[in-house]
Every structure is written in C-alpha cells, then in structure tokens.
Design a protein around this motif. Structure first.
Motif, short mmCIF file in Angstrom:
data_model
loop_
_atom_site.label_atom_id
_atom_site.label_comp_id
_atom_site.label_asym_id
_atom_site.label_seq_id
_atom_site.Cartn_x
_atom_site.Cartn_y
_atom_site.Cartn_z
N ILE A 26 1.03 -1.45 0.12
CA ILE A 26 -0.10 -0.10 0.56
C ILE A 26 1.22 1.49 0.15
O ILE A 26 1.98 1.27 0.74
CB ILE A 26 -1.18 -0.04 0.70
CG1 ILE A 26 -1.80 -0.95 1.43
CG2 ILE A 26 -1.44 1.32 1.34
CD1 ILE A 26 -3.04 -1.30 2.80
N GLY A 27 0.32 2.14 -0.93
CA GLY A 27 1.36 3.35 -0.85
C GLY A 27 0.92 4.50 -2.36
O GLY A 27 0.20 3.70 -3.00
N THR A 28 2.10 5.29 -1.70
CA THR A 28 1.82 6.31 -3.66
C THR A 28 2.89 5.65 -4.57
O THR A 28 2.33 6.34 -5.75
CB THR A 28 1.69 7.90 -3.15
OG1 THR A 28 3.55 8.09 -2.22
CG2 THR A 28 1.49 7.88 -1.71
N SER A 40 -0.25 11.92 3.81
CA SER A 40 0.27 11.15 4.90
C SER A 40 0.13 9.70 4.73
O SER A 40 0.40 8.70 5.09
CB SER A 40 -1.28 11.35 6.48
OG SER A 40 -2.04 10.52 5.66
N VAL A 41 0.86 9.92 3.62
CA VAL A 41 0.68 8.08 2.91
C VAL A 41 2.30 8.14 2.61
O VAL A 41 2.53 8.71 1.23
CB VAL A 41 0.11 7.80 2.27
CG1 VAL A 41 -0.25 6.49 1.60
CG2 VAL A 41 -2.59 7.57 2.33
N ALA A 42 3.44 7.65 2.40
CA ALA A 42 4.07 7.81 2.20
C ALA A 42 4.38 6.98 0.61
O ALA A 42 3.24 5.96 0.58
CB ALA A 42 5.28 6.32 3.25
N PRO A 43 5.28 6.40 0.12
CA PRO A 43 5.41 5.56 -1.23
C PRO A 43 5.33 4.04 -0.97
O PRO A 43 4.97 3.67 -1.90
CB PRO A 43 6.64 6.17 -2.14
CG PRO A 43 7.07 7.19 -1.53
CD PRO A 43 6.63 7.60 0.25
N PRO A 61 9.24 -0.56 6.64
CA PRO A 61 10.29 1.47 7.31
C PRO A 61 10.38 3.22 6.61
O PRO A 61 9.96 1.88 5.40
CB PRO A 61 11.91 0.83 6.91
CG PRO A 61 11.90 -0.99 7.18
CD PRO A 61 9.60 -1.15 5.99
N ASN A 62 10.50 3.99 6.42
CA ASN A 62 10.36 5.02 5.64
C ASN A 62 8.08 5.35 5.69
O ASN A 62 8.45 6.08 4.90
CB ASN A 62 10.48 5.36 4.78
CG ASN A 62 12.26 5.24 4.89
OD1 ASN A 62 12.96 5.35 6.59
ND2 ASN A 62 13.28 4.44 4.19
N GLY A 63 8.20 4.50 5.97
CA GLY A 63 6.26 4.57 5.87
C GLY A 63 5.93 5.64 7.33
O GLY A 63 7.30 6.31 8.15
N GLY A 64 4.51 5.77 7.39
CA GLY A 64 4.48 6.21 8.28
C GLY A 64 3.11 5.10 9.12
O GLY A 64 3.95 4.12 9.20
#
Length: 139
Positions: A26-28, A40-43, A61-64
């Motif tokens: 899940i991400g952008t 507020s959504v990480a890649p 990691p590096n996600g929210g």
C-alpha cells in the motif's frame, strides 16, 4: 487462490475493492499493488502478506503510521472484519463466507428489546393517576 479482499470504507479508497493474492504493498508509488493518494501516505507505506489461511500486515520502514482497529501496529495478523487505516484511508478486511469475529459477540447478536412503548405507557398511566387524585378527571 486467496479468499481475502480489502473494501475501502473512507478516504480516497471508499467503495473500492482489491482482491489480495500473495503480497500487496500500500502506498503512493507507481509499483504499489494498492496505490492511494494522500499527504500522509508514504510511497511504500505498508505490506500485506497472504498465505492459504492467514494474512499479515506490516508497516514498512520509512512509511507512516499504520493502524488496525484503531491501534498503531508495526506487524500483526489480521482477521475478517479488521479495519486497516493508512493515512486518511480506511479499509475493512473481508473474507467471503466468514463473518467478522466482532460481529459474533454476545452483545452484538442478542435480541434488543424496544422499551419506548412501555416507557410511554408507564408515563401516561402515572400522569392519569396523578390527574385523577388531584380531581382533574371526573371518574
């Protein structure tokens, strides 16, 4: 073949559904299986791993922050009916043929009794008795 799917319940994903196979990110980012927009959504925000009979959610990691049923998680097993939140987007995990466990609680399945008709009848009876005692009623 997996029986699991995500059903969007709020945010940019509302009323959308995704069948979950083996792995879904899940991400952008363009390479995400579940691509969502949001500040507020990480890649690469979270990952779902599906086996024959179970599904696991992991915050990358590096996600929210990732929440399951309102609780922030780093990694957890999921069950049918669990709510997943990533940014302002929410999904419900569905497994066809399985009812969510929280739907099967004793409180949720007990028959509810409507007390309003009895309450109204009691108040009207008490008012009539008081009116009769005070002489407002002729009988």
């Amino acid at each position: 073949m997996s029986l699991f799917r995500l059903k969007g319940t709020s945010g940019a994903v509302i009323n959308q559904a995704w069948k979950l196979e083996q792995r879904a990110v899940i991400g952008t980012a363009e390479d995400c299986e579940i691509r969502v927009e949001g500040e507020s959504v990480a890649p690469h925000h979270a990952e779902l791993m599906v086996t024959d009979s179970a599904i696991e959610l992991k915050a990358l990691p590096n996600g929210g922050e990732v929440q399951v049923n309102g609780v922030a998680i780093t990694q957890t097993a999921l069950a049918s009916g669990d709510e997943i939140r990533v940014g302002e987007n929410r999904w419900m995990l569905q497994a066809p043929g399985l009812r969510p466990e929280r739907v099967l609680t004793e409180q949720a399945v007990r028959k509810r009794t409507n007390i309003w008709p009895w309450l109204i009848a009691g108040v009207l009876s008490a008012a009539a008795l008081v009116a009769w005692k005070l002489g407002y009623l002729p009988f």
